[in-house]
Design a protein around this motif. Structure first.
Motif, PDB file in Angstrom:
ATOM      1  N   SER A  30      44.639  -9.648  16.920  1.00 24.63           N
ATOM      2  CA  SER A  30      45.918  -9.696  17.613  1.00 24.63           C
ATOM      3  C   SER A  30      47.512  -8.537  17.517  1.00 24.63           C
ATOM      4  CB  SER A  30      46.278 -10.746  17.153  1.00 24.63           C
ATOM      5  OG  SER A  30      46.962 -11.412  18.500  1.00 24.63           O
ATOM      6  N   VAL A  31      47.387  -8.014  18.284  1.00 25.65           N
ATOM      7  CA  VAL A  31      48.463  -6.880  17.891  1.00 25.65           C
ATOM      8  C   VAL A  31      48.455  -6.773  19.664  1.00 25.65           C
ATOM      9  CG1 VAL A  31      48.421  -3.938  17.845  1.00 25.65           C
ATOM     10  CG2 VAL A  31      46.523  -5.733  16.654  1.00 25.65           C
ATOM     11  N   ASP A  32      49.902  -5.909  19.530  1.00 30.18           N
ATOM     12  CA  ASP A  32      50.414  -5.784  20.724  1.00 30.18           C
ATOM     13  C   ASP A  32      52.106  -4.858  20.543  1.00 30.18           C
ATOM     14  OD1 ASP A  32      51.887  -5.801  23.674  1.00 30.18           O
ATOM     15  OD2 ASP A  32      51.942  -7.661  23.720  1.00 30.18           O
ATOM     16  N   THR A  33      51.645  -3.784  20.536  1.00 31.26           N
ATOM     17  CA  THR A  33      52.636  -2.387  20.548  1.00 31.26           C
ATOM     18  C   THR A  33      53.357  -2.655  21.436  1.00 31.26           C
ATOM     19  OG1 THR A  33      51.494  -0.611  20.291  1.00 31.26           O
ATOM     20  CG2 THR A  33      51.620  -1.966  18.491  1.00 31.26           C
ATOM     21  N   GLY A  34      53.032  -2.611  22.847  1.00 31.94           N
ATOM     22  CA  GLY A  34      53.676  -2.188  23.848  1.00 31.94           C
ATOM     23  C   GLY A  34      52.464  -0.840  24.411  1.00 31.94           C
ATOM     24  N   ILE A  35      52.126  -0.044  23.467  1.00 33.44           N
ATOM     25  CA  ILE A  35      51.625   0.803  23.835  1.00 33.44           C
ATOM     26  C   ILE A  35      49.980   1.187  23.380  1.00 33.44           C
ATOM     27  CG2 ILE A  35      51.546   4.104  22.525  1.00 33.44           C
ATOM     28  CD1 ILE A  35      54.226   2.722  20.799  1.00 33.44           C
ATOM     29  N   THR A  57      55.426  -7.217  17.912  1.00 30.40           N
ATOM     30  CA  THR A  57      56.803  -5.923  17.651  1.00 30.40           C
ATOM     31  C   THR A  57      57.110  -5.640  19.327  1.00 30.40           C
ATOM     32  OG1 THR A  57      54.823  -4.576  16.483  1.00 30.40           O
ATOM     33  CG2 THR A  57      56.224  -3.716  17.748  1.00 30.40           C
ATOM     34  N   LYS A  58      58.655  -6.101  18.656  1.00 26.99           N
ATOM     35  CA  LYS A  58      59.394  -5.136  19.999  1.00 26.99           C
ATOM     36  C   LYS A  58      60.082  -3.796  19.631  1.00 26.99           C
ATOM     37  CE  LYS A  58      60.506 -10.045  20.693  1.00 26.99           C
ATOM     38  NZ  LYS A  58      61.729 -11.488  20.941  1.00 26.99           N
ATOM     39  N   GLY A  59      60.190  -2.709  20.538  1.00 23.63           N
ATOM     40  CA  GLY A  59      60.793  -1.727  20.216  1.00 23.63           C
ATOM     41  C   GLY A  59      61.217  -1.388  21.160  1.00 23.63           C
ATOM     42  N   ASP A  60      62.111  -0.318  21.005  1.00 21.64           N
ATOM     43  CA  ASP A  60      63.490   0.900  21.569  1.00 21.64           C
ATOM     44  C   ASP A  60      62.355   1.382  22.639  1.00 21.64           C
ATOM     45  OD1 ASP A  60      63.201   2.771  19.697  1.00 21.64           O
ATOM     46  OD2 ASP A  60      64.623   2.126  19.369  1.00 21.64           O
ATOM     47  N   LEU A  61      61.217   1.211  23.459  1.00 23.70           N
ATOM     48  CA  LEU A  61      60.420   1.953  23.944  1.00 23.70           C
ATOM     49  C   LEU A  61      60.875   2.788  25.041  1.00 23.70           C
ATOM     50  CD1 LEU A  61      56.834  -0.448  23.987  1.00 23.70           C
ATOM     51  CD2 LEU A  61      57.591   1.980  22.241  1.00 23.70           C
ATOM     52  N   TYR A  62      62.375   2.375  25.759  1.00 30.12           N
ATOM     53  CA  TYR A  62      63.118   2.902  26.757  1.00 30.12           C
ATOM     54  C   TYR A  62      63.529   3.969  25.717  1.00 30.12           C
ATOM     55  CZ  TYR A  62      66.595   1.330  24.050  1.00 30.12           C
ATOM     56  OH  TYR A  62      67.830   0.169  22.889  1.00 30.12           O
ATOM     57  N   VAL A  63      63.492   4.486  24.684  1.00 28.15           N
ATOM     58  CA  VAL A  63      63.875   5.697  23.699  1.00 28.15           C
ATOM     59  C   VAL A  63      62.449   6.878  23.784  1.00 28.15           C
ATOM     60  CG1 VAL A  63      64.895   6.571  22.229  1.00 28.15           C
ATOM     61  CG2 VAL A  63      65.782   4.318  22.864  1.00 28.15           C
ATOM     62  N   ASP A  64      61.320   5.568  23.471  1.00 25.58           N
ATOM     63  CA  ASP A  64      60.098   6.273  23.294  1.00 25.58           C
ATOM     64  C   ASP A  64      59.373   5.628  22.402  1.00 25.58           C
ATOM     65  OD1 ASP A  64      60.770   7.991  20.847  1.00 25.58           O
ATOM     66  OD2 ASP A  64      61.081   9.267  20.475  1.00 25.58           O
ATOM     67  N   SER A  65      58.221   6.456  22.062  1.00 30.12           N
ATOM     68  CA  SER A  65      57.175   6.212  20.801  1.00 30.12           C
ATOM     69  C   SER A  65      57.385   5.664  18.964  1.00 30.12           C
ATOM     70  CB  SER A  65      55.893   6.089  21.446  1.00 30.12           C
ATOM     71  OG  SER A  65      55.848   7.265  20.604  1.00 30.12           O
TER      72      SER A  65
END
Length: 197
Positions: A30-35, A57-65
Motif C-alpha cells: 500500500s504505497v502513495d508517494t504522489g509520484i 508519504t507527504k512530500g514537498d512535490l511543489y519543489v520537485d521529487s
C-alpha cells in the motif's frame, strides 16, 4: 520465528513518511508517494521480494521529487536494518540478474553493516513519467547507507529507461529477499568469522 518488521517514521521540514516493512510477507503493498512511476517501482519491489510494504508519504512535490524519493530511500533502508535485527541466521549475501525485455540488470547485496553503493546504470532521459531518472541513484544510495549494506547495481544491457529502472528495482527486491532468508545451517549464528555484523 519472531516477526521481522521495520516500522519507521521520519518527519522533516521537507517530508513526513511512515513505513512498515515485513520481510516475511506475501508481496502486498500500500504505497502513495504522489509520484506515479515511483509508486509503481515500490509496488514492484514489494511484490517481487515477497515483502509486505505500507508507506504513507507527504512530500514537498511543489519543489520537485528529490526530497520525497531520497527520504523514502532513507526510511526503507532504516526499515530493512530494523527488520533484520542482529542478522542471526540470515544468508547475508545474494545476487540476482533480472531480465526485462532488452534490459538486463545485475544486483548484488551484502548485509554487512558497512554501507557502500556501486552504481552503473546508463539512463538517457531526464524523466520517466514524473520520476526524475537521476533520482534512481540517489534512492539506492540512501537505501544502502541507511541499511548499512553493500549494494551493487550493474546494467548488462538495455536501452529503454523504464525497463532499466524497473529491472533494477526488481533485481534489488530479489537479491534482498534471498539475502534475508533464514538458513537453518547457521543455527542462529551470523554468517561471519567475526561473530557479529
Amino acid at each position: 520465528m519472531d516477526e521481522r518488521k521495520g516500522v519507521i517514521t521520519r518527519t522533516t521540514g521537507e517530508t513526513d513518511i511512515t513505513m512498515i516493512l515485513d520481510l516475511d510477507g506475501s508481496g502486498v503493498a500500500s504505497v502513495d508517494t504522489g509520484i506515479g512511476f515511483f509508486d509503481h517501482m515500490l509496488n514492484s519491489f514489494a511484490r517481487h521480494g515477497f515483502f509486505d510494504l505500507s508507506l504513507s508519504t507527504k512530500g514537498d512535490l511543489y519543489v520537485d521529487s528529490h526530497h520525497t524519493i531520497e527520504d523514502v530511500g532513507i526510511v526503507l533502508g532504516k526499515a530493512i536494518k530494523e527488520a533484520v535485527g542482529d542478522k542471526k541466521g540470515i544468508r547475508r549475501y545474494a545476487s540476482f540478474i533480472m531480465p526485462m525485455d532488452e534490459a538486463l540488470i545485475l544486483c548484488a547485496v551484502d548485509l554487512s553493516g558497512r554501507p557502500y553503493l556501486s552504481y552503473d546504470l546508463n539512463l538517457t532521459v531526464p524523466r520517466v513519467g514524473y520520476f526524475d531518472t537521476e533520482m534512481t541513484k540517489e534512492f539506492f544510495y540512501a537505501v544502502s547507507y541507511a541499511a548499512e549494506m553493500n549494494l551493487h547495481l550493474r546494467q548488462l544491457s538495455g536501452s529503454n529507461n523504464h525497463h532499466i529502472i524497473e529491472a533494477a528495482f526488481k533485481a534489488f527486491a530479489n537479491a534482498l529477499h534471498i539475502a534475508t532468508r533464514i538458513d537453518e545451517r547457521l543455527d542462529g549464528d551470523v554468517l561471519s568469522t567475526k561473530g557479529s555484523l
